[in-house]
Motif scaffolding. Structure first.
Motif, PDB file in Angstrom:
ATOM      1  N   VAL A  62       0.837  -1.205   0.000  1.00  0.00           N
ATOM      2  CA  VAL A  62       0.000   0.000   0.000  1.00  0.00           C
ATOM      3  C   VAL A  62       0.871   1.255   0.000  1.00  0.00           C
ATOM      4  O   VAL A  62       0.615   2.210  -0.745  1.00  0.00           O
ATOM      5  N   VAL A  98       0.753   3.971  -3.113  1.00  0.00           N
ATOM      6  CA  VAL A  98       0.393   5.368  -2.842  1.00  0.00           C
ATOM      7  C   VAL A  98       1.587   6.285  -3.084  1.00  0.00           C
ATOM      8  O   VAL A  98       1.449   7.366  -3.675  1.00  0.00           O
ATOM      9  N   GLY A 134       0.759   8.358  -6.169  1.00  0.00           N
ATOM     10  CA  GLY A 134       0.364   9.629  -5.570  1.00  0.00           C
ATOM     11  C   GLY A 134       1.352  10.736  -5.891  1.00  0.00           C
ATOM     12  O   GLY A 134       0.975  11.836  -6.325  1.00  0.00           O
ATOM     13  N   PHE A 166      -3.835  11.273  15.078  1.00  0.00           N
ATOM     14  CA  PHE A 166      -3.312  10.816  13.791  1.00  0.00           C
ATOM     15  C   PHE A 166      -2.250   9.738  13.938  1.00  0.00           C
ATOM     16  O   PHE A 166      -2.150   8.848  13.102  1.00  0.00           O
ATOM     17  N   THR A 181      -5.294   3.282  11.511  1.00  0.00           N
ATOM     18  CA  THR A 181      -5.670   3.690  10.155  1.00  0.00           C
ATOM     19  C   THR A 181      -5.171   5.089   9.836  1.00  0.00           C
ATOM     20  O   THR A 181      -4.598   5.329   8.760  1.00  0.00           O
ATOM     21  N   LEU A 182      -5.360   6.018  10.769  1.00  0.00           N
ATOM     22  CA  LEU A 182      -4.906   7.388  10.538  1.00  0.00           C
ATOM     23  C   LEU A 182      -3.380   7.463  10.450  1.00  0.00           C
ATOM     24  O   LEU A 182      -2.836   8.249   9.677  1.00  0.00           O
ATOM     25  N   ALA A 221      -1.401   5.113   9.240  1.00  0.00           N
ATOM     26  CA  ALA A 221      -1.031   4.638   7.904  1.00  0.00           C
ATOM     27  C   ALA A 221      -1.304   5.707   6.853  1.00  0.00           C
ATOM     28  O   ALA A 221      -0.498   5.918   5.926  1.00  0.00           O
ATOM     29  N   VAL A 222      -2.423   6.405   6.994  1.00  0.00           N
ATOM     30  CA  VAL A 222      -2.749   7.486   6.057  1.00  0.00           C
ATOM     31  C   VAL A 222      -1.713   8.601   6.146  1.00  0.00           C
ATOM     32  O   VAL A 222      -1.256   9.138   5.123  1.00  0.00           O
ATOM     33  N   MET A 223      -1.316   8.957   7.364  1.00  0.00           N
ATOM     34  CA  MET A 223      -0.347  10.023   7.543  1.00  0.00           C
ATOM     35  C   MET A 223       1.012   9.655   6.953  1.00  0.00           C
ATOM     36  O   MET A 223       1.680  10.484   6.320  1.00  0.00           O
ATOM     37  N   CYS A 257       1.615   7.552   4.482  1.00  0.00           N
ATOM     38  CA  CYS A 257       1.510   7.581   3.018  1.00  0.00           C
ATOM     39  C   CYS A 257       1.464   9.015   2.494  1.00  0.00           C
ATOM     40  O   CYS A 257       2.088   9.339   1.480  1.00  0.00           O
ATOM     41  N   ALA A 258       0.712   9.888   3.186  1.00  0.00           N
ATOM     42  CA  ALA A 258       0.654  11.284   2.768  1.00  0.00           C
ATOM     43  C   ALA A 258       2.013  11.947   2.909  1.00  0.00           C
ATOM     44  O   ALA A 258       2.417  12.764   2.056  1.00  0.00           O
ATOM     45  N   THR A 280       2.129   0.553  10.748  1.00  0.00           N
ATOM     46  CA  THR A 280       2.951   1.182   9.711  1.00  0.00           C
ATOM     47  C   THR A 280       4.325   0.520   9.609  1.00  0.00           C
ATOM     48  O   THR A 280       5.286   1.152   9.191  1.00  0.00           O
TER      49      THR A 280
END
Length: 324
Positions: free
Chosen positions: A107, A111, A115, A181, A186-187, A189-191, A193-194, A276
């Motif tokens: 993932v 991304v 991305g 975060f 989940t947050l 992992a999003v952070m 990747c961002a 992560t």
């Protein structure tokens, strides 16, 4: 009158001399000299390259062989241990932690590659237009890539790490609650990747800008005269003409993402609850925290094999892309 015996004539012919001539070399003599010169040049190049080749083998070959030895033993950082064959690979592939790390790595890589490519390509296309202070914006957009990763990760930690950080405080002020975060799996992992997209899009922007600069503008003028829309020009002209550069950037960014240790470790340390943890972080933990050198190096070898396969597939796409 000069007579030439058959044996003398054959000997002179082998040397490239005419039967009755004064010893001037013929065509065969010139070819032989060129062949000798080419052979001497080859030997010279070989001896000149030999020290560099030996140094490369010493720098890269020895660690690779030693890592292979460690991957087939049950030792630690200070002791090689006993030979166990492929047991380390079997144990790694049978561990749930490996597959969880592999899933996050997949993932994170997808991304990170696509991305950053989408953001970088969009900015590269925008900077091709006439905008005020375009050169200043180009330099400004390079900052996420130029700034050391330690500084960037510290800044992102300051923005989101605690409930009193600016972004959680702003969310709380808007009545959206207080998102944690870096504490929510989940947050987090999003952070991560961002953050990877943030630090990588300048590289993609530079690669795409370089490719776009080689595209002839008259192609777009001809397409406009034929009634092609902007989207048709982008899909039918821009993307095919920058395909090779795009595949090269995908290969490089894939390698960067799979091997990216500081981006993840400095921001979350692989947590929370291993949400992560990528393969490179898992390999680091096995070797330097658990002192299990064999499994850690086995993970690294599996990563290398995967990267070689992905690079080979994308390289075939580079060769197939017909860009003239």
């Amino acid at each position: 009158m000069t007579t030439t015996t058959p044996s003398r004539g054959l000997a002179r012919a082998r040397r490239g001399l005419a039967p009755g001539g004064g010893g001037k070399p013929g065509a065969d003599g010139g070819l032989n000299r060129r062949s000798r010169l080419a052979s001497q040049a080859t030997r010279t190049f070989f001896w000149l390259l030999l020290p560099s080749v030996f140094l490369l083998i010493l720098i890269h070959g020895y660690p690779l062989v030693y890592a292979g030895v460690q991957a087939t033993h049950d030792g630690s950082l200070i002791d090689t241990g006993n030979f166990v064959g492929l047991d380390n690979f079997a144990n790694v592939l049978g561990a749930p932690a490996f597959w969880k790390a592999a899933q996050f790595t997949l993932v994170f890589t997808i991304v990170g590659v696509f991305g950053s490519w989408l953001v970088g390509m969009g900015l590269a296309l925008l900077l091709r237009t006439r905008i005020p202070a375009g050169g200043f914006f180009k330099v400004l957009l390079l900052l996420p890539w130029v700034v050391p990763i330690v500084v960037s990760s510290t800044a992102w930690n300051w923005l989101v790490a605690t409930p009193d950080s600016p972004i959680p405080a702003m969310s709380r002020a808007l009545g959206l609650g207080t998102p944690l975060f870096l504490a929510n799996p989940t947050l987090a992992a999003v952070m991560v990747c961002a953050f990877k997209v943030w630090v990588s899009f300048p590289f993609m922007m530079m690669m795409t800008s370089s490719a776009l600069s080689s595209v002839d503008g008259t192609v777009y003028e001809a397409a406009s005269m034929d009634g092609a829309s902007r989207w048709q020009q982008f899909t039918g002209i821009t993307l095919p003409l920058i395909a090779r550069s795009t595949y090269i950037s995908w290969i490089l960014m894939t390698i960067f993402c799979v091997n990216d240790f500081p981006t993840i470790y400095l921001l979350t340390g692989g947590g929370p609850v291993d949400a992560t943890t990528s393969l490179v972080v898992l390999a680091y933990r096995r070797v330097f925290q658990d002192f299990q050198t064999g499994p850690g190096v086995a993970i690294a070898f599996l990563m290398t094999i995967t990267l070689v396969v992905i690079s080979a597939v994308l390289y075939r796409q580079i060769r197939k892309s017909s860009v003239e």
